[in-house]
Design a protein around this motif. Structure first.
Motif, mmCIF file in Angstrom:
data_model
loop_
_atom_site.group_PDB
_atom_site.id
_atom_site.type_symbol
_atom_site.label_atom_id
_atom_site.label_comp_id
_atom_site.label_asym_id
_atom_site.label_seq_id
_atom_site.Cartn_x
_atom_site.Cartn_y
_atom_site.Cartn_z
ATOM 1 N N VAL A 270 66.828 163.980 55.869
ATOM 2 C CA VAL A 270 67.471 163.705 54.546
ATOM 3 C C VAL A 270 66.386 162.620 53.947
ATOM 4 O O VAL A 270 66.308 163.097 52.671
ATOM 5 C CB VAL A 270 68.792 163.438 54.776
ATOM 6 N N GLY A 271 65.894 161.690 54.381
ATOM 7 C CA GLY A 271 65.121 160.659 53.860
ATOM 8 C C GLY A 271 63.866 161.298 53.518
ATOM 9 O O GLY A 271 63.237 160.976 52.381
ATOM 10 N N ALA A 272 63.288 162.170 54.392
ATOM 11 C CA ALA A 272 61.851 163.010 53.996
ATOM 12 C C ALA A 272 62.005 163.801 52.858
ATOM 13 O O ALA A 272 61.296 163.729 52.082
ATOM 14 C CB ALA A 272 61.568 163.567 55.150
ATOM 15 N N ILE A 273 63.049 164.469 52.646
ATOM 16 C CA ILE A 273 63.218 165.351 51.466
ATOM 17 C C ILE A 273 63.556 164.772 50.246
ATOM 18 O O ILE A 273 62.823 164.868 49.208
ATOM 19 C CB ILE A 273 64.434 166.102 51.494
ATOM 20 N N LEU A 274 64.316 163.428 50.546
ATOM 21 C CA LEU A 274 64.364 162.683 48.976
ATOM 22 C C LEU A 274 63.143 161.925 48.616
ATOM 23 O O LEU A 274 63.078 161.548 47.267
ATOM 24 C CB LEU A 274 65.397 161.561 49.293
ATOM 25 N N VAL A 275 62.404 161.571 49.571
ATOM 26 C CA VAL A 275 61.037 161.083 49.346
ATOM 27 C C VAL A 275 60.271 161.923 47.819
ATOM 28 O O VAL A 275 59.779 161.445 47.046
ATOM 29 C CB VAL A 275 60.166 160.984 50.142
ATOM 30 N N ALA A 283 65.246 153.736 51.165
ATOM 31 C CA ALA A 283 66.575 154.150 50.325
ATOM 32 C C ALA A 283 67.138 155.558 50.894
ATOM 33 O O ALA A 283 68.234 155.969 51.079
ATOM 34 C CB ALA A 283 66.427 154.171 48.925
ATOM 35 N N GLY A 284 66.071 156.401 50.986
ATOM 36 C CA GLY A 284 66.349 158.003 51.418
ATOM 37 C C GLY A 284 66.927 157.897 52.809
ATOM 38 O O GLY A 284 68.175 158.616 53.004
ATOM 39 N N GLU A 285 66.574 157.138 53.771
ATOM 40 C CA GLU A 285 67.017 157.019 55.188
ATOM 41 C C GLU A 285 68.370 156.418 55.164
ATOM 42 O O GLU A 285 69.381 156.806 55.970
ATOM 43 C CB GLU A 285 65.880 156.469 55.996
ATOM 44 N N ALA A 286 68.488 155.490 54.309
ATOM 45 C CA ALA A 286 69.875 154.570 54.266
ATOM 46 C C ALA A 286 70.814 155.615 53.911
ATOM 47 O O ALA A 286 71.952 155.657 54.206
ATOM 48 C CB ALA A 286 69.659 153.271 53.389
ATOM 49 N N PHE A 287 70.498 156.595 52.791
ATOM 50 C CA PHE A 287 71.469 157.443 52.309
ATOM 51 C C PHE A 287 71.977 158.495 53.486
ATOM 52 O O PHE A 287 73.050 158.788 53.543
ATOM 53 C CB PHE A 287 70.891 158.245 51.205
ATOM 54 N N GLY A 288 70.883 158.875 54.379
ATOM 55 C CA GLY A 288 71.180 159.840 55.258
ATOM 56 C C GLY A 288 71.858 159.177 56.410
ATOM 57 O O GLY A 288 72.937 159.816 56.944
ATOM 58 N N TRP A 289 71.807 157.855 56.714
ATOM 59 C CA TRP A 289 72.537 157.241 57.700
ATOM 60 C C TRP A 289 74.054 157.054 57.167
ATOM 61 O O TRP A 289 74.924 156.889 58.014
ATOM 62 C CB TRP A 289 71.938 155.701 58.063
ATOM 63 N N VAL A 290 74.076 156.625 56.078
ATOM 64 C CA VAL A 290 75.370 156.462 55.365
ATOM 65 C C VAL A 290 76.286 157.731 55.429
ATOM 66 O O VAL A 290 77.472 157.721 55.905
ATOM 67 C CB VAL A 290 75.340 155.855 54.017
ATOM 68 N N VAL A 291 75.671 158.857 55.001
ATOM 69 C CA VAL A 291 76.420 159.983 54.934
ATOM 70 C C VAL A 291 76.926 160.467 56.529
ATOM 71 O O VAL A 291 77.864 160.861 56.783
ATOM 72 C CB VAL A 291 75.603 161.229 54.328
#
Length: 316
Positions: A270-275, A283-291
């Motif tokens: 998820v973080g790799a795509i949001l980049v 921030a992207g990986e944090a989003f993925g971890w939280v979800v």
């Protein structure tokens, strides 16, 4: 130890080891400042949006339990909603330990507690998975259409021939169609068993087809919504476009099947795509971890309670 036993253990352990390896690799590759930023984004996520995401996730699970009855009814079985819901949640928990074991546990729960033949209930679960796969492919198609400019630029940047990509996707589609034809004509004992699961036919015999479709759409709408609302929990992702959310959602949906419950792979993917949509890696990986974390916690709690309560409530 028999060869099949080794293979079974490997299928369980290897994806888990891969997930753990990716977690340590990702953390190890990050600088101290990046690790601090990642942890800050996770710990300071707005709890209101996380609770809302959990609530939407609960709605999807409830809808899935209700939808299941439409596949069981054509075979003449009336089941308790509470039993269906607990069987589904126990199945989600089992999938986190042994991938794809949850479907077996779901069918076994109905077989044990309401005397529904395992083959019939398992057949309905296969039908469910087919319907869900169709929905995921529709969402994937929509995401590709809305993000076509980004995809074209990506292919150009990495010198990937678009014609080759289209041919590859067409080949995969053709392979799937050939597989269905093989299943129809095969005489292999195992494939014959799958082919004749009576529960698989129930999707064509439903009295309430519209209600089944409505629940299917609702389930996937809740999946997207529970993913979408988390963007408001992290300041850096608040302004993410719907196109970006859809792209990350699709990638996450496929990534979650690579390891046990998506551990390690899901947040990194998820973080790799949001980049690509201007969000920094932390921030992207944090989003993925939280979800991933909120929905995993939900499955752990409801799945654990279901496993404990099933034999108590239905001990007869």
């Amino acid at each position: 130890m028999p060869k099949k036993k080794y293979i079974s253990i490997a299928k369980t352990i290897l994806p888990l080891l891969l997930g753990v390896f990716l977690i340590f690799y990702s953390i190890g590759e990050a600088s101290p400042e990046e690790r601090t930023e990642l942890w800050k984004n996770i710990t300071q996520a707005n709890p209101f949006w996380l609770l809302l995401s959990v609530f939407l996730g609960c709605l999807s699970h409830l809808s899935r339990a209700y939808r299941w009855q439409y596949l069981l009814q054509p075979m003449g079985y009336k089941t308790n909603f509470k039993l269906r819901f607990m069987a589904i949640m126990a199945g989600y928990l089992a999938n986190m330990g042994i991938p794809r074991s949850g479907e077996v546990l779901r069918a076994a729960s109905l077989s044990t507690h309401q005397n529904i033949p395992f083959e019939k209930s398992f057949g309905t679960i296969i039908s469910e998975r087919v319907a869900d796969l169709v929905m995921l492919l529709i969402i994937l198609g929509g995401s590709v259409v809305f993000n076509q400019r980004l995809i074209i630029n990506f292919l150009k940047d990495y010198n990937i021939n678009p014609f080759f990509t289209i041919m590859l996707l067409s080949g995969l589609l053709l392979f799937g169609l050939l597989g269905l034809q093989l299943l129809k004509k095969t005489k292999h004992p195992l494939l014959q068993k799958i082919k004749h699961f009576e529960g698989m036919k129930s999707i064509f015999q439903m009295k309430y087809t519209f209600a089944f479709l409505a629940h299917t759409i609702f389930i996937w709408a809740m999946y997207i919504c529970m993913f979408f609302v988390v963007k408001f929990a992290i300041p850096e992702t608040t302004n993410l476009s719907f196109n970006a959310i859809m792209a990350a959602f699709v990638v996450g949906s496929f990534a979650i099947s690579i390891t046990n419950g998506g551990i390690g792979v899901y947040p990194i993917a998820v973080g790799a795509i949001l980049v690509f949509f201007g969000i920094n890696k932390e921030a992207g990986e944090a989003f993925g971890w939280v979800v991933w974390g909120t929905q995993t916690l939900l499955n752990l709690v409801l799945g654990g309670l279901s496993l404990l309560l099933l034999p108590v409530i239905y001990r007869k």
